[in-house]
Design an enzyme around this catalytic site. Structure first.
Site: not given
Ligand code: AZA
Length: 309
Positions: A12, A60, A181, A236-237, A265
């Site tokens: 479920k 379920t 940025r 970001v990495q 962005h």
């Protein structure tokens, strides 16, 4: 026939539960937890698919009832404990169910202040962020509880302190390098616990009672928010890697940390066409939020096994 059933699971999904805990000395003092639960079962269920034989199916609907009954009868704080209780129940009660996986989403209800004091039973849903726990348990001998915890949909933005330059440039490249940025993402982070520490349900209880899951959740969330804010992000990495290594350093029983981060962005818009308005570089004030396309950056950082002496 040239095909066979190679994998099967059922259960479920979206079982919704809210539990109220009353302070025995003052029942107006309460805690609440709201959860969305999924339970999936695996085992000797093949003929329900291949022979239309329903005899192996624990309906379920029964799974849903079980979630409600165990939520009533057992301690559901923290959600890792409740997920383990559910996984343990289904693999113990039904001989032909060999594996159960419980996935719980905990919705955010935060107690709020009224006239400067925390109200005993009023809560605010401050944002879309949720806490996650997933526990898998199989009934084979010596099998452990495989526990994952996480945070999802924690939306953050920083308006400076993020760069992106030095990337591969080719004849398809239009992106300009930047040392300043906007960086924004919806944090989806999860961490995998060392199964060796969770050999039975009592281990889960022990660590839950000691606050391991709550403290680690708070540490992972704080580390994520602190690093995101304080670091001058190269990408970001790099930022997600730094957060992951920090979490692994802080919590000994965490084996691996996984992040999946959209790079949402915000595009700086050139307004110079109108009376020479300066809105680029150090004059950038107006940005266009773009919902798509977005970058999507994923990683898993895993603890190295300790060197053998
Ligand atoms: N990582 C980033 O942090 N920013 C980017 C990327 C990326 O891979 N690609 N474009 N912009």
């Amino acid at each position: 026939m040239s095909s066979f059933l190679s994998s099967a699971a059922y259960g479920k999904d979206n079982v919704r539960v809210l539990k109220v805990k009353r302070d025995p000395t003052d029942p107006s003092k309460q805690e609440v937890i709201e959860m969305t639960v999924q339970v999936l079962l695996e085992g000797e269920i093949e003929t329900s698919y291949t022979n239309a034989d329903n005899s192996s199916i624990v309906p379920t609907d029964t799974v849903k009832n079980t979630v409600h009954i165990l939520a009533k009868q057992t301690d559901v704080w923290p959600i890792e404990r409740f997920a383990a209780t559910l996984a343990d129940h289904f693999t113990s009660k039904y001989n032909h169910i060999h594996k159960a996986t419980a996935h719980i989403i905990q919705h955010r209800w935060t107690r709020y202040n009224v006239d400067g004091a925390p109200h005993p039973h009023s809560f605010i849903q401050d944002g879309t962020e949720v806490r996650i726990a997933q526990v898998s348990k199989s009934d084979t001998k010596n099998s452990k509880f495989h526990i994952k915890s996480g945070i999802k949909d924690l939306t953050v933005l920083k308006s400076t302190g993020s760069m992106f330059y030095g990337y591969n440039v080719c004849d398809y490249t239009t992106l300009k390098p930047t040392t300043d940025r906007i960086l924004s993402t919806d944090v989806d982070a999860s961490w995998e616990w060392n199964p060796a520490a969770f050999t039975n349900i009592r281990d889960v209880d022990y660590h839950a009672n000691a606050g391991l899951f709550d403290n680690s959740y708070n540490a992972a969330r704080t580390t994520t928010l602190r690093t995101f804010a304080l670091e001058n992000s190269a990408s970001v990495q790099a930022t997600m890697y730094n957060i992951s290594t920090e979490i692994i350093k802080k919590v000994d029983l965490i084996n691996a940390v996984t992040f999946s981060l959209p790079n949402k962005h915000y595009v700086n818009v050139d307004l110079s066409w109108h009376k020479g308005i300066k809105n680029l570089g150090k004059d950038a004030e107006i940005f266009i939020p773009t919902s798509d396309p977005n970058g999507l950056i994923k990683s898993t950082v895993t603890r190295k096994p300790a060197a053998k002496l």
